[in-house]
Every structure is written in C-alpha cells, then in structure tokens.
Scaffold this motif. Sequence first.
Motif, mmCIF file in Angstrom:
data_model
loop_
_atom_site.group_PDB
_atom_site.id
_atom_site.type_symbol
_atom_site.label_atom_id
_atom_site.label_comp_id
_atom_site.label_asym_id
_atom_site.label_seq_id
_atom_site.Cartn_x
_atom_site.Cartn_y
_atom_site.Cartn_z
ATOM 1 N N SER A 133 0.836 -1.214 0.000
ATOM 2 C CA SER A 133 0.000 0.000 0.000
ATOM 3 C C SER A 133 0.859 1.247 0.000
ATOM 4 N N SER A 134 1.930 1.221 0.810
ATOM 5 C CA SER A 134 2.807 2.398 0.884
ATOM 6 C C SER A 134 3.500 2.631 -0.439
ATOM 7 N N LEU A 135 3.957 1.524 -1.073
ATOM 8 C CA LEU A 135 4.628 1.661 -2.367
ATOM 9 C C LEU A 135 3.677 2.195 -3.418
ATOM 10 N N GLN A 136 2.427 1.697 -3.404
ATOM 11 C CA GLN A 136 1.425 2.188 -4.368
ATOM 12 C C GLN A 136 1.134 3.659 -4.142
ATOM 13 N N ALA A 137 1.062 4.086 -2.863
ATOM 14 C CA ALA A 137 0.792 5.492 -2.552
ATOM 15 C C ALA A 137 1.917 6.389 -3.018
ATOM 16 N N GLU A 138 3.175 5.912 -2.846
ATOM 17 C CA GLU A 138 4.304 6.760 -3.218
ATOM 18 C C GLU A 138 4.422 6.917 -4.728
ATOM 19 N N ASN A 139 4.040 5.878 -5.472
ATOM 20 C CA ASN A 139 4.221 5.917 -6.921
ATOM 21 C C ASN A 139 3.026 6.485 -7.661
ATOM 22 N N ASN A 140 1.943 6.807 -6.938
ATOM 23 C CA ASN A 140 0.752 7.295 -7.645
ATOM 24 C C ASN A 140 0.904 8.764 -8.014
ATOM 25 N N LYS A 141 0.037 9.214 -8.851
ATOM 26 C CA LYS A 141 0.047 10.610 -9.293
ATOM 27 C C LYS A 141 -1.324 11.223 -9.053
ATOM 28 N N ASN A 142 -1.827 11.036 -7.836
ATOM 29 C CA ASN A 142 -3.118 11.591 -7.426
ATOM 30 C C ASN A 142 -2.876 12.680 -6.386
ATOM 31 N N ILE A 143 -3.544 13.816 -6.559
ATOM 32 C CA ILE A 143 -3.438 14.943 -5.621
ATOM 33 C C ILE A 143 -4.839 15.316 -5.161
ATOM 34 N N LEU A 144 -5.035 15.434 -3.849
ATOM 35 C CA LEU A 144 -6.321 15.860 -3.284
ATOM 36 C C LEU A 144 -6.230 17.339 -2.927
ATOM 37 N N PHE A 145 -7.173 18.129 -3.438
ATOM 38 C CA PHE A 145 -7.237 19.576 -3.138
ATOM 39 C C PHE A 145 -8.491 19.817 -2.300
ATOM 40 N N LEU A 146 -8.305 20.173 -1.029
ATOM 41 C CA LEU A 146 -9.421 20.376 -0.098
ATOM 42 C C LEU A 146 -9.564 21.865 0.213
ATOM 43 N N HIS A 147 -10.735 22.420 -0.125
ATOM 44 C CA HIS A 147 -11.031 23.839 0.130
ATOM 45 C C HIS A 147 -11.888 23.989 1.386
ATOM 46 N N SER A 148 -11.624 25.017 2.171
ATOM 47 C CA SER A 148 -12.429 25.268 3.364
ATOM 48 C C SER A 148 -13.835 25.714 3.013
ATOM 49 N N TYR A 149 -13.969 26.443 1.883
ATOM 50 C CA TYR A 149 -15.256 27.028 1.562
ATOM 51 C C TYR A 149 -15.780 26.447 0.253
ATOM 52 N N ASN A 150 -16.908 26.990 -0.218
ATOM 53 C CA ASN A 150 -17.543 26.464 -1.424
ATOM 54 C C ASN A 150 -17.239 27.380 -2.608
ATOM 55 N N THR A 151 -17.691 26.967 -3.791
ATOM 56 C CA THR A 151 -17.381 27.718 -5.006
ATOM 57 C C THR A 151 -18.154 29.031 -5.123
ATOM 58 N N ASP A 152 -19.169 29.254 -4.256
ATOM 59 C CA ASP A 152 -19.857 30.540 -4.302
ATOM 60 C C ASP A 152 -19.023 31.648 -3.642
ATOM 61 N N TYR A 153 -17.863 31.301 -3.090
ATOM 62 C CA TYR A 153 -16.952 32.264 -2.491
ATOM 63 C C TYR A 153 -15.836 32.539 -3.494
ATOM 64 N N LYS A 154 -15.744 33.778 -3.992
ATOM 65 C CA LYS A 154 -14.834 34.119 -5.081
ATOM 66 C C LYS A 154 -13.382 33.786 -4.751
ATOM 67 N N TRP A 155 -12.981 34.014 -3.524
ATOM 68 C CA TRP A 155 -11.610 33.718 -3.103
ATOM 69 C C TRP A 155 -11.272 32.250 -3.377
ATOM 70 N N THR A 156 -12.186 31.347 -3.013
ATOM 71 C CA THR A 156 -11.965 29.909 -3.225
ATOM 72 C C THR A 156 -11.919 29.591 -4.710
ATOM 73 N N ARG A 157 -12.877 30.145 -5.487
ATOM 74 C CA ARG A 157 -12.897 29.894 -6.929
ATOM 75 C C ARG A 157 -11.596 30.337 -7.580
ATOM 76 N N ASP A 158 -11.084 31.495 -7.174
ATOM 77 C CA ASP A 158 -9.887 32.041 -7.814
ATOM 78 C C ASP A 158 -8.645 31.215 -7.486
ATOM 79 N N ILE A 159 -8.516 30.756 -6.229
ATOM 80 C CA ILE A 159 -7.368 29.905 -5.877
ATOM 81 C C ILE A 159 -7.403 28.627 -6.703
#
Length: 691
Positions: free
Chosen positions: A16-42
Amino acid sequence: MRNLSVLCFFFLFFSSSLQAENNKNILFLHSYNTDYKWTRDIDRGFKDSFVSGHEEYSIYTEFMDTKHYSPELIEDMFLDYLIEKYKNTYFSLILVSDDNALEFIIKNRKKLFPYNPMMPVIFSGINNTERHINRDNITGIAEKVDISGTIELILHILPFTDTITVITDTTPTGKLNRELFINQSRLYETRVNFILLDNETIESLQKKLSNLPNNSAVIYLTFLRDAEGKQLSLNQSIHMVVETSKRPVFTCWDSFIIEGAVGGRVLTGYLVGKELAMLVEKFINGKAIKDIEVIKEPLSRSVVDFYMVKKYGIPINRIPEDTEIINLPRTFFYEYPNIFFAVLVTVLVLATLIILLIISNRKKAATEKLFRTLFEMLPEAALVYDSSGTIQLHNDIALEIADSNINNVHKNGLKSFLNISTAETRALLEEQIREKESVFERIIENITGRAFEIYSTAINYEGKEAILALIRDITERKKAERRLAMAVEEKDMLLREIHHRVKNNLQIINSLIQLQKNKDIPAQAKQELEQIQSRLAAMAIVYELLQQKKQNNRINLDSYLSTLVSQIKQSLGTQTANIEWIIFAEPITAGTGVVIPLGLILSELITNSIKHNQKAIESSFKIEISLSREEHEILLLYSDQGSKIDMQSIENNKNTLGIMLIKELVRQLNGTVGYSYEEGKNNFTIRFTAL
C-alpha cells in the motif's frame, strides 16, 4: 502461523505504501464552497498553471463549505465521506486552502491516509502560519494582506487625505489583521491620522461611518462579529460598510472590490493559486516539503473599480500606471487613450490650420510656410494628394511607413505609397471624393500584409481640391484582434464540448440506473431509482440545451420546462397515461445557476405527486405548472389534485428527502416557497430572482 500473519501484514502495508508513493493523485481540499470568489480564484489559478503541463496527474477537489456550516457540525460526516469515497485511491500530496481545511487535515491525517500518516501537505491562504511551520511535512503560502500598499494607493489617488478609518473585529482573523495594521501603518503616522474601529456594535459602527470628515477614507479589513456577538456574512458586512460610509472604502482582498469597495493593494486568489502550483512543481520534482519555505510575502496587486472611481470624483489620471482598472467602459476613449488623444491633437492642429488658412488668405506665402511647418509637426503620417492620387505633399513620418523610396512615391503616387493595385487605388479615391464633406475611417491591408488606418478629409490646397489623409500603421493591432477572435472561438468550442461530455456522462449514469431498475427489486426501490432518474434528467436537459447554443449560456425556461415534463413522462411510462398536464411558461431566460435548481424542484414536485397519488391517477388526475415574471422576480406555481400533504409530519420525518430537497434548492435560488391546500388541490408557490 503467527509469524506468517505478521509477514502478510507487513507485505500488505509495504504494498500500500509503495502504491501510494508511486501514484500521481493529488487531493485539493477547500475550506469554503465555489460561491466564495476567493476559493474559486485559488482553484482556478492553480489548475490554470499546473494541469496543462502535468496531464499525468489527477486532481481530486473537495469543498468543506464552512462558510455555511460550522466545522464542528460537519467534521465527522465529512471525514466518513472522504474515507468511504477514497478508500481505494492513494494520494501522494494534499493541497488545502484556508484555515478550516488545514486544521481538518492535521487532525485527521492518520485516519484519512493510513498508508502514509505523515502525508505531505501544502497550504494556501492561512492567516497564522507560525504554528504550522515546524510541523512535519507541511508548508505553503501565508495569507498576508498588504495594508501598507493600500495606504500608499489611497494617498496617491486621494492626496488630500488626512484621516483613515480602519475597520476590523475581535475574531481571530480580526485580531491578526489588527496586528498587521499596527505594524504596517507606523511609517505613515506622521502623514495621516488613523482611527481604529475594532470592537464596535453594528449600530455604533454605522453611526461613526455616517459622520466621517471630508478628507478621509476607510480601509475595510474584517467585520464578521460585532461587540455584542452578532454574526454577519462577508457580503452583508461589506455591503453595510459601503452603503453607510459617505467616504470611499478600500480593502485588501479583490473579492470585496466587486461588492462596492473603490480598490486597494489586494490579495488575489488567482495569484495565490498560481504560486501554489509553483510549490507543487518543486515537490513533484523531488524537493522535500521541509526544504520548501513558507511564502510570507503578500501576493497582491493594485486594483480599482472604475465605477467607484467615478462615483467619488477621482480623476482617472491619478490612477498609478501599474494599477488594474476593472469595469472600464469599452469605448474608444478608454480602450485606446493614446490613439484618442493623438487623433484629438491631430484634429485640433488641423482645425487650427484651416482657421489660419482662412484668416491669412491675403498672406499666402506666410500661410503656406506655416501650413508646411504644422504639417511636418503632425504626430501621424500625413499626405496631401489630388483626385488622381498624385501626392502633393508629405511629412517625414509618411516615408517611414512607405514600402518604396521617395522617387517611386512621387512618380507613382498613392498607389506606390500604399502598395495597392490600380483598381484599389481608384476605389479609394472615388470614395474619398464622394465623401468630401465628412471625415471617415477606412482600413486597407496591402499586399505586404501590413494594415493602415486612414483618416481623410477634403481640403483646398493651392487653390485646388485635394485630400488630406492621416495614415497610421495598425498591423499589430489587427493581428491582436485576430488572435482574440480565434481565442473566443476556441473557448466557445471547448465550452460546448464540456456541455456535451457532461450530458453524456449523465445519460450513462441514467442508463446504469435503468439497468438496475429492470432487475427484480422491491417496488419502493424502483420508485427511488425513478426519482433519481428524474433528477438526472433535469440536469442532463440543461447541458443538452447548452450544447446546442453557439454563443451565450442562457437557457429559455419555457423550452426547458416542456422538455423536462416530456422527459419525466417518458421515464415514468404508463404511470402518467391518465394525467392531464396544463403547462404555461412565459419566454424567460436564465443561467445554469437558476435552471438546474429549478429543474430539480419541478422533478421532485412531479414525482412526489405521482408517487403519493397512485389511486387518483388511475381514473383522472390533473397537474398544473405556471412560470411567469412579476417585476424583478420569477413566479413558479405548481398544483395537483392529490390528497392534502401533512407538511408538519414531513418536516418532523428526517427520512423524507423530497420536501427537504425542495426547500434547500429554493434557498440556493435565494427564493421563498409557500404551500396551501385549497379546493382539493395541493398548491406550491415559489418566488425567486433570475440571474
């Protein structure tokens, strides 16, 4: 046997660790929703900079929506959701925007990523970065506002300002902004008097803002909680300040400028997103998180709103050259100020020239000399030629844009100068002679690929009719216009392709549900699946209509309504055979932000009517839908002949999704919903504002 179990455990963990290190997946977690311009712009800034050059990476984006729900309320549910959703997905990097998302990841990192308990984290938009700098595998970008830059901008465009009122509150963010203000304002204490309002009630703040002195300005930082603990949303707060203050309001975030602030040295979410992409680039190129320094300098730029500048009578020439002006009118004066003033100067010079020629008729020799002097001083290429195209006079600038030497110009005239054919020269001369009473614009692209803009007028030169022409090389401008047109066309093609793919994906999901519905499953389950299909159809129709459009993304609600009802009737088959449909819709257009919630509301109402009135439908049943406009609102009336709905019982039953979903969708539309039972009919009245 025990040793074998331990060996298997370590084998699975290592795999599992080897699979995690070799993967090319990135999780982007935003505090707010897309109706907040600051979040949309980032989010947009990061993906614009990173995705196109790294197609091998998959970006998964999630939104906590903590502007609408407190982190404590949703944390457990959100954690369970992420664990279940990504139980078979391995990530190599986590991105977060703003404090709530970072705190959530730090607290739950081991639960979310058991295969890598110290998962690398890169944050953005964090107010207090000191507490995170020494944490393992965490780095990022601080949200540091440029208060001193905003003060500089105020004093530049409002040089007589002697008082600046600064607004903040006692929330953690407000306290941090207060400290930043105190540190950054010390350099200006001898130039301006500062008034800090950091612990006011709403009423006291409004009173002080309405009585500000003339030579003053306001800097809005934060005011989300007043001295009595009353909470305000960001939009409520900035609107209250702008509407109450008699003096111009400045800010340090670009999202507040579109809400009424004049401008400022603003922190820009899009620039933060682009900088975030650069940090990710360093990480994927092999640089350890601990070796990537936290960015603490403000990612800001100077921005002002043209409407607010005009509202407060600020001269446009006071705006610094490096300042972006938004909402600038699309007029020749504002889009091409240099050309406008050049033409204006040219016209004034010509007017002066003509007046001097008339007045000095008896002093022909002196006038001719003056004419030639002024003619040579013109800032544009200038020619005087007769009706046959023979050039009588030219200035030195004219020779610089000619494609042949001076001898050819004098020998062959206008044809040689512009390097155009005899027929084109004749057509140009005929048009200029025909329009001798007016000044007009003509654009010619010669055979060398260069484009010229010609302003001409009929004059009397040495006692004969002639044409005075000012010629400007606009080759680069034409190329830019063509590139812009191609970019717009490519954007429209990509947008239609996106709509097509979304529609196809929704149809695939609908087909999968249909396959499941055809199986031998309980009737209740079939009804639930049919309801899901109706919801999918409501969204799929929107993208089908958008795909058919070539220019704008607004949808005719009358066409959408008839298509939606037809789709629901088709999906429910014989269940709707005895239903009488009465549908009326005015020709109203709206964007997807209105159409999708509206379609889901109608889908829920129709399927609920059919679901709860099966016996009545077997004989005869009537459903009425009306969609009309009343002043600035849209009115949706829905009624059926079913039995009365016990709204109190439904609201107390948490398992009843339909009505709860309708109310939530109406809330998204910033509308209201009402229910009544009259003359044997269930009546729903929904009002909302179309965008």
